[in-house]
Write a protein that holds these residues in place. Structure first.
Motif, PDB file in Angstrom:
ATOM      1  N   GLN A 191      -9.941   3.812  15.691  1.00  0.00           N
ATOM      2  CA  GLN A 191      -9.774   4.183  17.097  1.00  0.00           C
ATOM      3  C   GLN A 191      -8.617   5.180  17.269  1.00  0.00           C
ATOM      4  OE1 GLN A 191      -9.922   0.803  16.195  1.00  0.00           O
ATOM      5  NE2 GLN A 191     -12.118   0.790  16.615  1.00  0.00           N
ATOM      6  N   GLY A 192      -7.951   5.563  16.167  1.00  0.00           N
ATOM      7  CA  GLY A 192      -6.840   6.505  16.257  1.00  0.00           C
ATOM      8  C   GLY A 192      -5.524   5.841  16.606  1.00  0.00           C
ATOM      9  N   GLU A 193      -5.467   4.547  16.501  1.00  0.00           N
ATOM     10  CA  GLU A 193      -4.242   3.827  16.833  1.00  0.00           C
ATOM     11  C   GLU A 193      -3.419   3.566  15.562  1.00  0.00           C
ATOM     12  OE1 GLU A 193      -6.227   1.168  20.399  1.00  0.00           O
ATOM     13  OE2 GLU A 193      -6.094   0.336  18.383  1.00  0.00           O
ATOM     14  N   ARG A 194      -2.124   3.479  15.754  1.00  0.00           N
ATOM     15  CA  ARG A 194      -1.227   3.163  14.646  1.00  0.00           C
ATOM     16  C   ARG A 194      -1.273   1.660  14.376  1.00  0.00           C
ATOM     17  NH1 ARG A 194       4.330   6.495  16.029  1.00  0.00           N
ATOM     18  NH2 ARG A 194       3.347   8.543  16.066  1.00  0.00           N
ATOM     19  N   VAL A 195      -1.390   1.339  13.067  1.00  0.00           N
ATOM     20  CA  VAL A 195      -1.351  -0.051  12.640  1.00  0.00           C
ATOM     21  C   VAL A 195      -0.213  -0.134  11.627  1.00  0.00           C
ATOM     22  CG1 VAL A 195      -2.600  -1.929  11.508  1.00  0.00           C
ATOM     23  CG2 VAL A 195      -3.838  -0.290  12.954  1.00  0.00           C
ATOM     24  N   TYR A 196       0.870  -0.783  12.025  1.00  0.00           N
ATOM     25  CA  TYR A 196       2.062  -0.869  11.171  1.00  0.00           C
ATOM     26  C   TYR A 196       1.821  -1.851  10.037  1.00  0.00           C
ATOM     27  CZ  TYR A 196       4.458   1.908  14.624  1.00  0.00           C
ATOM     28  OH  TYR A 196       4.830   2.932  15.442  1.00  0.00           O
ATOM     29  N   VAL A 197       2.367  -1.497   8.855  1.00  0.00           N
ATOM     30  CA  VAL A 197       2.199  -2.368   7.688  1.00  0.00           C
ATOM     31  C   VAL A 197       3.358  -3.346   7.635  1.00  0.00           C
ATOM     32  CG1 VAL A 197       0.900  -0.626   6.396  1.00  0.00           C
ATOM     33  CG2 VAL A 197       3.369  -0.750   6.137  1.00  0.00           C
ATOM     34  N   ASN A 198       3.189  -4.434   6.883  1.00  0.00           N
ATOM     35  CA  ASN A 198       4.245  -5.432   6.792  1.00  0.00           C
ATOM     36  C   ASN A 198       5.356  -4.970   5.847  1.00  0.00           C
ATOM     37  OD1 ASN A 198       3.386  -5.921   4.155  1.00  0.00           O
ATOM     38  ND2 ASN A 198       2.003  -7.559   4.800  1.00  0.00           N
ATOM     39  N   GLU A 199       6.423  -5.740   5.760  1.00  0.00           N
ATOM     40  CA  GLU A 199       7.602  -5.357   4.972  1.00  0.00           C
ATOM     41  C   GLU A 199       7.288  -5.259   3.480  1.00  0.00           C
ATOM     42  OE1 GLU A 199      11.123  -3.756   4.518  1.00  0.00           O
ATOM     43  OE2 GLU A 199      10.311  -4.265   6.479  1.00  0.00           O
ATOM     44  N   ALA A 200       6.447  -6.143   2.980  1.00  0.00           N
ATOM     45  CA  ALA A 200       6.081  -6.103   1.555  1.00  0.00           C
ATOM     46  C   ALA A 200       5.345  -4.799   1.234  1.00  0.00           C
ATOM     47  CB  ALA A 200       5.217  -7.317   1.204  1.00  0.00           C
ATOM     48  N   GLU A 201       4.461  -4.395   2.140  1.00  0.00           N
ATOM     49  CA  GLU A 201       3.729  -3.128   1.948  1.00  0.00           C
ATOM     50  C   GLU A 201       4.691  -1.944   2.021  1.00  0.00           C
ATOM     51  OE1 GLU A 201       0.305  -0.808   1.221  1.00  0.00           O
ATOM     52  OE2 GLU A 201       0.714  -2.930   0.953  1.00  0.00           O
ATOM     53  N   ASN A 202       5.667  -1.985   2.923  1.00  0.00           N
ATOM     54  CA  ASN A 202       6.691  -0.925   3.012  1.00  0.00           C
ATOM     55  C   ASN A 202       7.425  -0.785   1.676  1.00  0.00           C
ATOM     56  OD1 ASN A 202       6.450   0.045   5.651  1.00  0.00           O
ATOM     57  ND2 ASN A 202       7.716  -1.592   6.493  1.00  0.00           N
ATOM     58  N   THR A 203       7.822  -1.913   1.112  1.00  0.00           N
ATOM     59  CA  THR A 203       8.544  -1.914  -0.163  1.00  0.00           C
ATOM     60  C   THR A 203       7.664  -1.375  -1.284  1.00  0.00           C
ATOM     61  OG1 THR A 203       9.796  -3.843   0.596  1.00  0.00           O
ATOM     62  CG2 THR A 203       9.837  -3.376  -1.769  1.00  0.00           C
ATOM     63  N   ARG A 204       6.394  -1.777  -1.303  1.00  0.00           N
ATOM     64  CA  ARG A 204       5.474  -1.299  -2.334  1.00  0.00           C
ATOM     65  C   ARG A 204       5.273   0.215  -2.225  1.00  0.00           C
ATOM     66  NH1 ARG A 204       0.839   0.571  -2.923  1.00  0.00           N
ATOM     67  NH2 ARG A 204       0.156   0.229  -0.799  1.00  0.00           N
ATOM     68  N   ILE A 205       5.125   0.752  -1.032  1.00  0.00           N
ATOM     69  CA  ILE A 205       4.931   2.201  -0.829  1.00  0.00           C
ATOM     70  C   ILE A 205       6.145   2.966  -1.354  1.00  0.00           C
ATOM     71  CG2 ILE A 205       4.786   4.014   0.924  1.00  0.00           C
ATOM     72  CD1 ILE A 205       3.062   2.024   2.589  1.00  0.00           C
ATOM     73  N   ARG A 206       7.334   2.479  -1.013  1.00  0.00           N
ATOM     74  CA  ARG A 206       8.558   3.151  -1.483  1.00  0.00           C
ATOM     75  C   ARG A 206       8.674   3.097  -3.008  1.00  0.00           C
ATOM     76  NH1 ARG A 206      10.606   0.807   3.409  1.00  0.00           N
ATOM     77  NH2 ARG A 206      11.342   2.461   4.798  1.00  0.00           N
ATOM     78  N   GLU A 207       8.394   1.920  -3.581  1.00  0.00           N
ATOM     79  CA  GLU A 207       8.502   1.773  -5.036  1.00  0.00           C
ATOM     80  C   GLU A 207       7.456   2.611  -5.767  1.00  0.00           C
ATOM     81  OE1 GLU A 207      10.113   1.021  -8.508  1.00  0.00           O
ATOM     82  OE2 GLU A 207      11.025   0.493  -6.590  1.00  0.00           O
ATOM     83  N   ASP A 208       6.246   2.671  -5.257  1.00  0.00           N
ATOM     84  CA  ASP A 208       5.204   3.516  -5.872  1.00  0.00           C
ATOM     85  C   ASP A 208       5.627   4.980  -5.858  1.00  0.00           C
ATOM     86  OD1 ASP A 208       3.645   1.310  -6.338  1.00  0.00           O
ATOM     87  OD2 ASP A 208       2.208   1.705  -4.709  1.00  0.00           O
ATOM     88  N   PHE A 209       6.225   5.410  -4.763  1.00  0.00           N
ATOM     89  CA  PHE A 209       6.635   6.806  -4.681  1.00  0.00           C
ATOM     90  C   PHE A 209       7.810   7.085  -5.627  1.00  0.00           C
ATOM     91  CE2 PHE A 209       8.165  10.770  -2.860  1.00  0.00           C
ATOM     92  CZ  PHE A 209       6.965  11.447  -2.756  1.00  0.00           C
ATOM     93  N   ARG A 210       8.739   6.123  -5.739  1.00  0.00           N
ATOM     94  CA  ARG A 210       9.843   6.279  -6.702  1.00  0.00           C
ATOM     95  C   ARG A 210       9.297   6.428  -8.123  1.00  0.00           C
ATOM     96  NH1 ARG A 210      12.212   2.009  -4.006  1.00  0.00           N
ATOM     97  NH2 ARG A 210      13.771   2.721  -2.536  1.00  0.00           N
ATOM     98  N   LYS A 211       8.289   5.609  -8.482  1.00  0.00           N
ATOM     99  CA  LYS A 211       7.671   5.694  -9.806  1.00  0.00           C
ATOM    100  C   LYS A 211       7.024   7.069 -10.019  1.00  0.00           C
ATOM    101  CE  LYS A 211       6.710   0.783 -10.404  1.00  0.00           C
ATOM    102  NZ  LYS A 211       5.660  -0.255 -10.421  1.00  0.00           N
ATOM    103  N   LYS A 212       6.384   7.575  -8.993  1.00  0.00           N
ATOM    104  CA  LYS A 212       5.744   8.894  -9.087  1.00  0.00           C
ATOM    105  C   LYS A 212       6.814   9.969  -9.337  1.00  0.00           C
ATOM    106  CE  LYS A 212       2.909  12.237  -6.687  1.00  0.00           C
ATOM    107  NZ  LYS A 212       2.117  12.570  -5.517  1.00  0.00           N
TER     108      LYS A 212
END
Length: 149
Positions: free
Chosen positions: A120-141
């Motif tokens: 629907q084009g709405e923002r769906v915020y992710v939980n804190e664990a997902e935030n941490t995983r996104i940051r860590e995946d990008f650090r690994k990259k």
């Protein structure tokens, strides 16, 4: 390279003296030649024609091998220079990519939470664990691409 060829050819040519050659006949009727006219006898200057230098087959072959060697050295030098330029260009692209990735990593550290956009084009915020995983995946990259953060 043309200077080396010219020097080689110069060495193969006979050297002719600039002094004249004189001919005279002595009192005994013998003919003499010299680079100075005699003081007591009549003499005439003689033109000496030097025969062209003959280059033996061995010298020609050595010259050909030297020329081929110098051409090969030039080609190898040009190939090394081209490879060096290509490697330098690749290194510059890699450095630019790493600069951008590190800037993005720094930006991710300042973002408090991430979101996805639903159908629907709405923002769906992710939980804190997902935030941490996104940051860590990008650090690994960044580490795998650039070697370190």
């Amino acid at each position: 390279m043309s200077v080396k060829i010219a020097l080689t050819l110069l060495c193969l040519l006979p050297l002719s003296a600039n002094a004249g050659v004189y001919k005279w006949v002595d009192a005994n009727g013998q003919t003499h030649f010299g680079d100075r006219p005699p003081a007591k006898a009549a003499s005439s200057e003689v033109t000496v024609k030097a025969s062209p230098a003959s280059v033996d087959a061995g010298a020609r072959e050595r010259h050909q091998k030297m020329t081929e060697f110098l051409e090969q050295q030039q080609e190898e030098r040009e190939a090394r220079q081209a490879a060096g330029a290509k490697a330098e260009e690749k290194a510059e692209k890699q450095a630019e990519l790493c600069r951008k990735l590190r800037a993005r990593l720094k930006h991710l550290a300042s973002v408090s939470t991430f979101y996805n956009i639903n159908d629907q084009g709405e923002r769906v915020y992710v939980n804190e664990a997902e935030n941490t995983r996104i940051r860590e995946d990008f650090r690994k990259k960044v580490r795998s691409t650039c070697g370190n953060e």
